[in-house]
Motif scaffolding. Structure first.
Motif, short mmCIF file in Angstrom:
data_model
loop_
_atom_site.label_atom_id
_atom_site.label_comp_id
_atom_site.label_asym_id
_atom_site.label_seq_id
_atom_site.Cartn_x
_atom_site.Cartn_y
_atom_site.Cartn_z
N GLY A 103 0.81 -1.21 0.00
CA GLY A 103 0.00 0.00 0.00
C GLY A 103 0.84 1.26 0.00
N ARG A 104 2.15 1.11 0.19
CA ARG A 104 3.06 2.25 0.14
C ARG A 104 4.21 1.94 -0.82
N ASP A 105 5.01 0.90 -0.51
CA ASP A 105 6.19 0.55 -1.31
C ASP A 105 5.94 -0.64 -2.24
N VAL A 106 4.95 -1.45 -1.91
CA VAL A 106 4.72 -2.72 -2.59
C VAL A 106 3.30 -2.75 -3.14
N GLU A 107 3.17 -3.04 -4.42
CA GLU A 107 1.85 -3.15 -5.06
C GLU A 107 1.18 -4.46 -4.64
N ILE A 108 -0.14 -4.50 -4.71
CA ILE A 108 -0.88 -5.68 -4.27
C ILE A 108 -0.51 -6.93 -5.08
N GLU A 109 -0.31 -6.81 -6.38
CA GLU A 109 0.03 -7.99 -7.18
C GLU A 109 1.40 -8.55 -6.80
N THR A 110 2.32 -7.68 -6.49
CA THR A 110 3.64 -8.13 -6.01
C THR A 110 3.48 -8.83 -4.67
N ALA A 111 2.67 -8.27 -3.78
CA ALA A 111 2.44 -8.90 -2.47
C ALA A 111 1.80 -10.27 -2.64
N ARG A 112 0.90 -10.41 -3.59
CA ARG A 112 0.27 -11.71 -3.86
C ARG A 112 1.31 -12.73 -4.33
N GLU A 113 2.21 -12.32 -5.20
CA GLU A 113 3.28 -13.20 -5.67
C GLU A 113 4.16 -13.63 -4.49
N LEU A 114 4.48 -12.69 -3.62
CA LEU A 114 5.31 -12.99 -2.46
C LEU A 114 4.60 -13.94 -1.51
N ALA A 115 3.29 -13.80 -1.37
CA ALA A 115 2.52 -14.70 -0.51
C ALA A 115 2.59 -16.13 -1.04
N ARG A 116 2.58 -16.30 -2.34
CA ARG A 116 2.68 -17.64 -2.93
C ARG A 116 4.05 -18.26 -2.60
N TYR A 117 5.11 -17.45 -2.66
CA TYR A 117 6.43 -17.97 -2.30
C TYR A 117 6.50 -18.36 -0.84
N ALA A 118 5.91 -17.53 0.04
CA ALA A 118 5.91 -17.86 1.46
C ALA A 118 5.13 -19.16 1.71
N ALA A 119 4.01 -19.34 1.00
CA ALA A 119 3.22 -20.58 1.14
C ALA A 119 4.02 -21.78 0.64
N LEU A 120 4.78 -21.61 -0.44
CA LEU A 120 5.62 -22.69 -0.94
C LEU A 120 6.66 -23.09 0.10
N ASP B 59 -4.52 2.10 6.13
CA ASP B 59 -5.72 2.20 5.30
C ASP B 59 -5.77 1.18 4.17
N PHE B 60 -4.85 0.20 4.15
CA PHE B 60 -4.78 -0.74 3.03
C PHE B 60 -6.05 -1.58 2.92
N GLY B 61 -6.37 -2.40 3.89
CA GLY B 61 -7.64 -3.12 3.93
C GLY B 61 -7.83 -4.30 3.00
N LEU B 62 -6.85 -4.65 2.17
CA LEU B 62 -7.01 -5.78 1.24
C LEU B 62 -6.08 -6.95 1.59
N GLN B 63 -5.81 -7.13 2.87
CA GLN B 63 -4.95 -8.23 3.31
C GLN B 63 -5.49 -9.58 2.85
N SER B 64 -6.81 -9.74 2.85
CA SER B 64 -7.38 -11.02 2.42
C SER B 64 -7.14 -11.28 0.94
N ARG B 65 -7.04 -10.25 0.15
CA ARG B 65 -6.73 -10.41 -1.29
C ARG B 65 -5.29 -10.92 -1.46
N VAL B 66 -4.38 -10.44 -0.63
CA VAL B 66 -3.00 -10.94 -0.65
C VAL B 66 -2.99 -12.42 -0.23
N ALA B 67 -3.70 -12.73 0.85
CA ALA B 67 -3.75 -14.10 1.37
C ALA B 67 -4.37 -15.07 0.37
N GLU B 68 -5.31 -14.57 -0.42
CA GLU B 68 -6.00 -15.40 -1.40
C GLU B 68 -5.02 -16.08 -2.37
N ALA B 69 -3.96 -15.38 -2.73
CA ALA B 69 -2.98 -15.95 -3.66
C ALA B 69 -2.32 -17.19 -3.07
#
Length: 170
Positions: free
Chosen positions: A73-90, A120-130
């Motif tokens: 929400g400041r330095d990292v775009e949501i799509e990048t955060a979603r990609e990173l969440a997939r790596y963490a899950a792996l 004010d981000f509020g889309l944490q669940s969208r990141v987790a969804e990935a």
């Protein structure tokens, strides 16, 4: 993020697939392999208690390199955060396999996804969804889980995402 990360992330975002074949085969179809986790002298990657396997928080590392830093929400775009969440899950899956010996024996019970984000981000669940999508793509029904997505002020090494899991042996 590097070009290699974007290319791998593109492969990881492939459409949903039939859950035929082994979990390892499905992982390979996605162009992925389970990483080797680096040891830590202060904690273990997993701990079994009864039938539950508690997976320590995993960051989005690949080949020993943290793939991103910053605040979503400041330095990292949501799509990048979603990609990173997939790596963490792996990485969580790699820890689970250490515990049970075979990817086909992993059943995810609960996943906690911590997202370093602006108030004010509020889309944490969208990141987790990935991460949830990856688990279901690889493990099928054994990848369906209870989930909590939490926004936090900061994470270790300024990682945008950290994932912790509870699993059982299927």
């Amino acid at each position: 993020m590097t070009t290699e990360v974007h290319e791998t992330a593109r492969m990881m975002q492939s459409p949903k697939r039939e859950t035929t074949g082994s979990a390892l085969e499905r992982l390979q179809i996605l162009g992925l392999e389970l990483p080797v986790l680096a040891g830590n002298p202060y904690y273990v990657d997993h701990r079994s208690v009864g039938e539950s396997i508690h997976i320590s928080g995993q960051l989005p590392y690949k080949n020993g390199e943290l793939l991103g830093q910053g605040i979503v929400g400041r330095d990292v775009e949501i799509e990048t955060a979603r990609e990173l969440a997939r790596y963490a899950a792996l990485n969580c899956l790699a820890a689970a396999v250490q515990a049970v010996g075979d990817l086909d024996r992993v059943r995810v019970v609960q996943m906690l996804v911590f997202v370093a984000s602006t108030p004010d981000f509020g889309l944490q669940s969208r990141v987790a969804e990935a991460a949830s999508e990856l688990l279901i793509e690889v493990l099928g029904e054994n990848g369906r889980h209870a989930r909590t997505a939490i926004g936090v002020a900061g994470l270790p090494w300024v990682s945008p995402v950290e994932i912790q899991m509870i699993c059982t042996a299927a």
